[in-house]
Design an enzyme around this catalytic site. Structure first.
Site, mmCIF file in Angstrom:
data_model
loop_
_atom_site.group_PDB
_atom_site.id
_atom_site.type_symbol
_atom_site.label_atom_id
_atom_site.label_comp_id
_atom_site.label_asym_id
_atom_site.label_seq_id
_atom_site.Cartn_x
_atom_site.Cartn_y
_atom_site.Cartn_z
ATOM 1 N NE ARG A 193 10.868 -2.411 9.562
ATOM 2 C CZ ARG A 193 9.675 -2.017 9.474
ATOM 3 N NH1 ARG A 193 8.744 -2.152 10.321
ATOM 4 N NH2 ARG A 193 9.267 -0.878 8.728
ATOM 5 C CG HIS A 236 2.734 5.344 8.160
ATOM 6 N ND1 HIS A 236 2.264 4.466 7.403
ATOM 7 C CD2 HIS A 236 1.428 5.965 8.700
ATOM 8 C CE1 HIS A 236 0.962 4.394 6.861
ATOM 9 N NE2 HIS A 236 0.596 5.222 7.761
ATOM 10 N N PRO A 243 1.814 -1.034 -10.664
ATOM 11 C CG PRO A 243 3.707 -2.295 -9.985
ATOM 12 C CD PRO A 243 2.998 -0.906 -9.594
#
Ligand code: ZN
Length: 249
Positions: A73, A122, A221
């Protein structure tokens, strides 16, 4: 005859009148930078889902596997650049007055764009903490190396295992961060961008802002559970909507 209200202008008009603005950002804000949302198919690594790996139980069982996932990641995110939404939000945070940015993202693209006083609910993928919590101090420490050296990262205080300083599934958010985020809901305009606004804490922050009398805005969106409840829903990507609002200020 009333002209149709342009939501971009509606939000810009509010922002022109106030300096008490809080912006909450989620994965959708970083999506245009190429950061995967790590949900569904997008988050699959080898045969694992994020929910299989981002837990204290997974780390206790196999820290090497979890660290391999985080290395992957980190490499992905290291190649991503802040987008136009991060840039506009960072500019706003640098103004005087009370502009507060809260993010659920761990990629630190907001920091790289120059956002001030960022609340990271987070945590950060670029910070580590002691797995054994050997001390309250030091708090998470920064280690931006990509790749991290071979072997598992260790705590500089006790020499035990270090873990990514992110909030995993089943873990509590940092109380200080939650307190700061809650305080920031006392604002005039609250913008939730790129977050589904259905999971804690996004949903409760939006609700608290509304209870404080804030004008609430959603930028997403997709239609979410919050879309019908906010004062203004802008159905656009954050990287489009933020520059459009900024151009009207
Ligand atoms: Zn330690």
């Amino acid at each position: 005859m009333s002209p149709a209200v342009d939501p971009i202008e509606q939000v810009a008009a509010r922002l022109r009148r106030t300096q008490r603005v809080t912006i909450l950002t989620g994965a959708g804000v970083s999506a245009a930078s190429g950061v995967p949302t790590f949900r569904g198919k997008d988050g699959l690594w080898r045969q694992y889902q994020a929910t299989d790996l981002a837990t204290p139980e997974a780390f206790a069982r196999d820290p090497k596997l979890v660290w391999e996932w985080y290395r992957w990641r980190r490499e992905l995110i290291a190649g991503c650049q802040p987008n136009a939404a991060h840039d506009v939000i960072a500019q706003w945070s640098q103004r005087g007055g009370a502009w507060q940015v809260i993010t659920q993202n761990v990629d630190d693209l907001d920091l790289r764009a120059g956002t001030r006083d960022l609340i990271r609910l987070h945590g950060s993928i670029w910070e580590l903490s002691c797995w054994q919590r050997c001390r309250r101090v030091p708090r998470p420490w920064r280690d931006e190396r990509v790749p991290l050296p071979d072997g598992l990262p260790t705590c500089p205080v006790c020499g035990g295992l270090a873990r990514p300083a992110v909030v995993w599934f089943g873990e509590d958010l940092d109380r200080l961060d939650v307190a700061r985020a809650t305080a920031a809901t006392d604002c005039d305009v609250f913008i939730a961008a790129g977050t589904s606004s259905v999971v804690y804490p996004a949903a409760s922050l939006l609700g608290q802002a509304k209870a404080c009398g804030a004008f609430t805005v959603e930028i997403n969106p997709a239609v979410t559970a919050a879309s019908a409840d906010v004062d203004c829903a802008i159905a656009q990507g954050a990287e489009v909507a933020f520059p459009a609002i900024h151009a009207r200020l």
